[in-house]
Structures are given as structure tokens and as C-alpha cells.
Write an enzyme that holds these catalytic residues in place. Structure first.
Site, PDB file in Angstrom:
ATOM      1  N   THR A   1     -11.766   5.442 -23.460  1.00 52.98           N
ATOM      2  CA  THR A   1     -10.567   4.891 -24.076  1.00 52.98           C
ATOM      3  C   THR A   1      -9.565   4.469 -23.003  1.00 52.98           C
ATOM      4  OG1 THR A   1      -8.931   5.219 -25.839  1.00 52.98           O
ATOM      5  CG2 THR A   1      -9.404   7.132 -24.454  1.00 52.98           C
ATOM      6  N   ASP A  61     -16.063  -1.282 -30.694  1.00 61.42           N
ATOM      7  CA  ASP A  61     -14.730  -1.547 -31.269  1.00 61.42           C
ATOM      8  C   ASP A  61     -14.745  -2.760 -32.196  1.00 61.42           C
ATOM      9  OD1 ASP A  61     -13.231   0.536 -30.205  1.00 61.42           O
ATOM     10  OD2 ASP A  61     -12.746  -0.558 -28.365  1.00 61.42           O
ATOM     11  N   TYR A  97      -2.811   3.889 -36.216  1.00 61.42           N
ATOM     12  CA  TYR A  97      -2.921   4.757 -37.399  1.00 61.42           C
ATOM     13  C   TYR A  97      -2.011   5.966 -37.289  1.00 61.42           C
ATOM     14  CZ  TYR A  97      -6.063   6.947 -34.122  1.00 61.42           C
ATOM     15  OH  TYR A  97      -6.580   7.497 -32.983  1.00 61.42           O
ATOM     16  N   LYS A 108     -11.416   1.198 -20.268  1.00 62.08           N
ATOM     17  CA  LYS A 108     -12.486   0.431 -20.923  1.00 62.08           C
ATOM     18  C   LYS A 108     -13.019  -0.709 -20.041  1.00 62.08           C
ATOM     19  CE  LYS A 108     -11.176   1.396 -25.669  1.00 62.08           C
ATOM     20  NZ  LYS A 108     -10.885   0.881 -27.001  1.00 62.08           N
ATOM     21  N   GLY A 127      -0.284  -9.500 -29.885  1.00 60.35           N
ATOM     22  CA  GLY A 127      -0.757  -8.789 -28.700  1.00 60.35           C
ATOM     23  C   GLY A 127      -1.832  -9.577 -27.985  1.00 60.35           C
ATOM     24  N   ALA A 128      -1.977  -9.277 -26.699  1.00 61.88           N
ATOM     25  CA  ALA A 128      -3.012  -9.949 -25.905  1.00 61.88           C
ATOM     26  C   ALA A 128      -3.611  -8.965 -24.898  1.00 61.88           C
ATOM     27  CB  ALA A 128      -2.425 -11.170 -25.209  1.00 61.88           C
ATOM     28  N   GLY A 129      -3.690  -7.698 -25.306  1.00 63.58           N
ATOM     29  CA  GLY A 129      -4.354  -6.687 -24.480  1.00 63.58           C
ATOM     30  C   GLY A 129      -5.837  -6.655 -24.827  1.00 63.58           C
ATOM     31  N   ARG A 137       4.137 -11.091 -26.040  1.00 63.97           N
ATOM     32  CA  ARG A 137       5.342 -11.083 -25.200  1.00 63.97           C
ATOM     33  C   ARG A 137       5.053 -11.813 -23.892  1.00 63.97           C
ATOM     34  NH1 ARG A 137       7.185  -5.187 -23.260  1.00 63.97           N
ATOM     35  NH2 ARG A 137       5.063  -5.261 -22.439  1.00 63.97           N
ATOM     36  N   SER A 151     -10.838  11.567 -32.456  1.00 65.11           N
ATOM     37  CA  SER A 151     -12.284  11.303 -32.404  1.00 65.11           C
ATOM     38  C   SER A 151     -13.140  12.571 -32.474  1.00 65.11           C
ATOM     39  CB  SER A 151     -12.632  10.504 -31.139  1.00 65.11           C
ATOM     40  OG  SER A 151     -12.150   9.185 -31.283  1.00 65.11           O
TER      41      SER A 151
HETATM   42  P1  NAP Z   1      -3.183  -2.890 -23.941  1.00 62.80           P
HETATM   43  O1  NAP Z   1      -4.357  -3.587 -23.379  1.00 62.80           O
HETATM   44  O2  NAP Z   1      -2.332  -2.039 -23.076  1.00 62.80           O
HETATM   45  O3  NAP Z   1      -2.240  -4.004 -24.637  1.00 62.80           O
HETATM   46  C1  NAP Z   1      -0.998  -3.662 -25.173  1.00 62.80           C
HETATM   47  C2  NAP Z   1      -0.399  -4.865 -25.906  1.00 62.80           C
HETATM   48  O4  NAP Z   1       0.844  -4.438 -26.503  1.00 62.80           O
HETATM   49  C3  NAP Z   1      -0.063  -6.040 -24.996  1.00 62.80           C
HETATM   50  O5  NAP Z   1      -0.220  -7.232 -25.730  1.00 62.80           O
HETATM   51  C4  NAP Z   1       1.426  -5.802 -24.692  1.00 62.80           C
HETATM   52  O6  NAP Z   1       2.168  -6.970 -24.401  1.00 62.80           O
HETATM   53  C5  NAP Z   1       1.902  -5.263 -26.021  1.00 62.80           C
HETATM   54  N1  NAP Z   1       3.113  -4.478 -25.864  1.00 62.80           N
HETATM   55  C6  NAP Z   1       3.212  -3.205 -25.375  1.00 62.80           C
HETATM   56  N2  NAP Z   1       4.491  -2.805 -25.378  1.00 62.80           N
HETATM   57  C7  NAP Z   1       5.227  -3.835 -25.878  1.00 62.80           C
HETATM   58  C8  NAP Z   1       6.606  -4.037 -26.147  1.00 62.80           C
HETATM   59  N3  NAP Z   1       7.504  -3.071 -25.919  1.00 62.80           N
HETATM   60  N4  NAP Z   1       7.007  -5.214 -26.678  1.00 62.80           N
HETATM   61  C9  NAP Z   1       6.094  -6.185 -26.934  1.00 62.80           C
HETATM   62  N5  NAP Z   1       4.786  -6.075 -26.705  1.00 62.80           N
HETATM   63  C10 NAP Z   1       4.338  -4.916 -26.176  1.00 62.80           C
HETATM   64  O7  NAP Z   1      -3.611  -1.926 -25.159  1.00 62.80           O
HETATM   65  P2  NAP Z   1      -4.885  -2.046 -26.114  1.00 62.80           P
HETATM   66  O8  NAP Z   1      -6.013  -1.295 -25.532  1.00 62.80           O
HETATM   67  O9  NAP Z   1      -5.084  -3.463 -26.465  1.00 62.80           O
HETATM   68  O10 NAP Z   1      -4.391  -1.209 -27.394  1.00 62.80           O
HETATM   69  C11 NAP Z   1      -3.420  -1.722 -28.279  1.00 62.80           C
HETATM   70  C12 NAP Z   1      -3.243  -0.774 -29.469  1.00 62.80           C
HETATM   71  O11 NAP Z   1      -4.474  -0.711 -30.194  1.00 62.80           O
HETATM   72  C13 NAP Z   1      -2.924   0.664 -29.082  1.00 62.80           C
HETATM   73  O12 NAP Z   1      -1.908   1.112 -29.963  1.00 62.80           O
HETATM   74  C14 NAP Z   1      -4.223   1.410 -29.349  1.00 62.80           C
HETATM   75  O13 NAP Z   1      -4.019   2.764 -29.687  1.00 62.80           O
HETATM   76  C15 NAP Z   1      -4.749   0.639 -30.548  1.00 62.80           C
HETATM   77  N6  NAP Z   1      -6.220   0.750 -30.753  1.00 62.80           N
HETATM   78  C16 NAP Z   1      -6.676   1.193 -31.968  1.00 62.80           C
HETATM   79  C17 NAP Z   1      -8.037   1.284 -32.185  1.00 62.80           C
HETATM   80  C18 NAP Z   1      -8.557   1.783 -33.501  1.00 62.80           C
HETATM   81  O14 NAP Z   1      -9.751   2.088 -33.592  1.00 62.80           O
HETATM   82  N7  NAP Z   1      -7.759   1.879 -34.542  1.00 62.80           N
HETATM   83  C19 NAP Z   1      -8.956   0.911 -31.181  1.00 62.80           C
HETATM   84  C20 NAP Z   1      -8.454   0.436 -29.956  1.00 62.80           C
HETATM   85  C21 NAP Z   1      -7.074   0.368 -29.760  1.00 62.80           C
HETATM   86  P3  NAP Z   1       2.256  -7.535 -22.873  1.00 62.80           P
HETATM   87  O15 NAP Z   1       0.933  -8.195 -22.628  1.00 62.80           O
HETATM   88  O16 NAP Z   1       3.392  -8.473 -22.913  1.00 62.80           O
HETATM   89  O17 NAP Z   1       2.475  -6.334 -22.007  1.00 62.80           O
END
Ligand code: NAP
Length: 300
Positions: free
Chosen positions: A71, A111, A241, A75, A136-138, A161, A26
Site C-alpha cells: 500500500t 485495485d 471509506y 505501490k 485527483g491524479a495520483g 490541483r 485488510s
Molecule cells: P496519491 O498518489 O498520494 O494521490 C493523492 C491525490 O490527492 C493527488 O491527486 C493529490 O493532488 C490529491 N490531494 C491530496 N491532498 C490534497 C489537497 N489538500 N487538496 C487537493 N488535492 C489533494 O494517493 P493515492 O494512492 O492515489 O490514494 C488516493 C486515495 O485513495 C487515498 O485516500 C487512499 O486511501 C484511497 N484508496 C482507496 C482504495 C480502496 O480500495 N478503497 C484503494 C486505493 C486507494 P496533487 O497531485 O495536486 O498533490
């Protein structure tokens, strides 16, 4: 010796709080914007421990920062420290951009808008009527699912998962968010690996990886089983990315899908954050030119 005169007592201070922040790109976006637009400003990554989060946020206000990004993993937590939150923060339950005015903290979330702008520019298509699978469901998956539904997606399967987290997002969107504004329940929660999830992936128009699976350094991991055929030849989009091509994107490309990574999404959420801090529009020609250089920089 060449004197570095880039900062002085009038420099606008911005930055990023999170943990970790070592790999963030960033600063390249924002510091280049300051230069391109001739604004005396600087953007710095600031690693913050959870125990010091509130002190850090209050400190940025006390130090006269213009604003900051938030980040992982703060958040959601920073929402509680805001004086005012805009509609997008209320909607998404997360803040990624804070503007500080006279010591007060105004929260925004760029975002979702960054994702929608990037997706449309990159793919030349939108979400209306489409069958979408979100892996995913984060926090990110939640943002993307809400935006896809707002953009008129026909059906959104959230595959995770931990299925209870997918159920929570689906319940929120199908219930409180839509409140009978459209018939049926467009969002379906599914467990990763379940037969229904495989079927949904095989019939999708768009598949988005919003998990952290496959991100550097764990680049051999794939949130989708390698044997999946992608029968409908969907658009495959990864919010990651780094690496530029995840295993998910590589397998999807080899099976005939169009593939895109998340660099453009990051870029556009950054442009919007910058506009909020500077209270000025970044001209389209500046953002186009900067994006080309930025994508080259991150290797796209
Ligand atoms: P988060 O809230 O921590 O959610 C992580 C997700 O990944 C959950 O659904 C989790 O599943 C799953 N996960 C993690 N490890 C796993 C594994 N070993 N096997 C299966 N599922 C797994 O994270 P977030 O903030 O949503 O971010 C997710 C991704 O988006 C990150 O890589 C982040 O860098 C990227 N991102 C990119 C941008 C962009 O501008 N390009 C912006 C924001 C985020 P569970 O629920 O089962 O734990």
C-alpha cells in the site's frame, strides 16, 4: 486458560507492507477468509520505512511468506523489486499484490479489478459511453481512469490541483494506451477550480473522488466546492471509506446524487489478492456473506 492453536509451523504467512498501516482493515478481510475457508493462514500489517523497503521485501521472501499486499507509498517502488509482473502491473505502473513462489516475486495489481467489480455491483451500472469526472491524479486516479477507458467510458475528465499530473495521465491514455484504437482523445486533464472543471462536474454521469481529500482526520475537507449543484444528478463515488460518508458524498447526496464509498472496492481487491495467494477461487456465497459482515464492521 484457553490455548490459542491458530498458528503452527505450516501456517501460510501473508501481510501488508506500507507506511502508515495502523488504520488498515485488510487483516479483517483476509483473516476472516482464512477462517471461512478453513485455511491455516494469517495476515499481518507490517509498517516499513522507505530506507528498509528492499530489505523488507527480500526478507518476506526469505521467511517463506506466501505473498503480501503493498500500500501507500510503495505501490510504484515495489515494481522494481519484482521478478515478474503481470499485464495489469505493466499497464498501471503499480503493484498491490505480490505472490512469492520459491523465493521469486510475482507482481499483480487487483485495485482496478476491485474497483470495476465493486462499482458495477454497488451501482448496477457500468462505464460504457458515460461522462466521468475523476478527482485527483495520483496512483488511484490513474488506475481508475485507465479502467474506465478500458470499460468504454465516453469521456473522462481528470481534475487535479496539480494539473501537470492530470496531463501526464491523459497523455499516457490518449497516446500510448489507446494508440489510435479509438478516434479522438477521450481523456481531458483539467485544473481543480477552473471553469471547465465546474462545467464538467455539472454535466457528468459519474464523479469519482480519487484524492485523499476528506479522509480521516481531515473530514471537513471537500475536493469539490460546496456550491457545486451537480445538475446532472451523477453517481458520486468516493474511494475513501473512513469516514463512511465524506463531505464530498454528503454534499452530493443532499443535492440528489446516488452516493457510494470505497469499502466495497477495498473488499474486492482483497478477495482477488487472496485468490492469487491461495491459487483458489473464493466461492461467491462466501464473498457475499463476508462482504455483508465486513461492510457492517466498517460502518456502511
Ligand atoms: P496519491 O498518489 O498520494 O494521490 C493523492 C491525490 O490527492 C493527488 O491527486 C493529490 O493532488 C490529491 N490531494 C491530496 N491532498 C490534497 C489537497 N489538500 N487538496 C487537493 N488535492 C489533494 O494517493 P493515492 O494512492 O492515489 O490514494 C488516493 C486515495 O485513495 C487515498 O485516500 C487512499 O486511501 C484511497 N484508496 C482507496 C482504495 C480502496 O480500495 N478503497 C484503494 C486505493 C486507494 P496533487 O497531485 O495536486 O498533490
Amino acid at each position: 486458560m484457553i490455548l490459542d492453536k491458530r498458528t503452527d509451523g505450516r501456517t501460510k504467512l501473508t501481510g501488508l507492507i506500507g507506511n502508515p498501516v495502523e488504520h488498515t482493515v485488510s487483516p479483517v478481510i483476509h483473516n476472516s477468509l482464512f477462517s471461512y475457508m478453513g485455511i491455516n493462514g494469517i495476515y499481518v500489517p507490517l509498517k516499513v520505512d522507505a530506507s528498509g523497503l528492499e530489505a523488507a521485501v527480500r526478507g518476506l521472501a526469505a521467511l517463506g511468506f506466501t505473498g503480501f499486499n503493498v500500500t501507500i507509498p510503495y505501490k510504484e517502488a515495489v515494481c522494481r523489486l519484482l521478478d515478474e509482473a503481470d499485464g495489469e502491473v505493466e499497464l498501471l505502473g503499480a503493484v498491490n499484490t505480490v505472490r512469492i513462489r520459491r523465493g521469486r516475486l510475482y507482481g499483480y495489481n487487483t485495485d482496478g479489478e476491485g474497483f470495476v467489480t465493486a462499482f458495477k455491483k454497488q451501482t448496477g451500472t457500468g462505464f460504457s459511453g458515460k461522462k466521468i469526472c475523476i478527482l485527483g491524479a495520483g496512483g488511484t486516479a490513474r488506475t481508475l481512469a485507465i479502467k474506465a477507458v478500458q470499460e468504454g467510458a465516453g469521456e473522462v475528465c481528470i481534475i487535479n490541483r496539480t494539473v501537470s499530473k492530470a496531463e501526464e495521465i491523459a497523455g499516457y491514455i490518449n497516446g500510448k494506451l489507446l494508440e489510435g484504437s479509438r478516434p479522438g482523445k477521450p481523456v481531458l486533464p483539467l485544473a481543480s477550480g477552473a471553469e471547465q472543471a465546474h462545467a464538467a462536474i455539472d454535466e457528468a454521469d459519474i464523479i469519482i473522488n480519487a484524492t485523499s481529500v476528506g479522509m480521516f482526520p481531515d473530514t471537513d475537507a471537500n475536493p469539490v466546492d460546496d456550491s457545486v449543484e451537480y445538475r446532472s444528478k451523477p453517481i458520486a463515488y468516493d474511494v475513501i471509506y473512513n469516514p463512511v460518508e465524506t463531505r464530498f458524498l454528503r454534499m452530493a447526496r443532499m443535492k440528489g446524487c446516488r452516493t457510494y464509498n470505497g469499502a466495497c472496492m477495498l473488499f474486492y481487491q482483497g478477495i482477488r489478492a487472496f485468490e492469487i495467494w491461495m491459487e483458489a477461487k473464493v466461492p461467491d456465497d462466501v464473498s457475499e456473506e463476508l462482504m455483508a459482515s465486513f461492510l457492517k464492521y466498517v460502518g456502511v
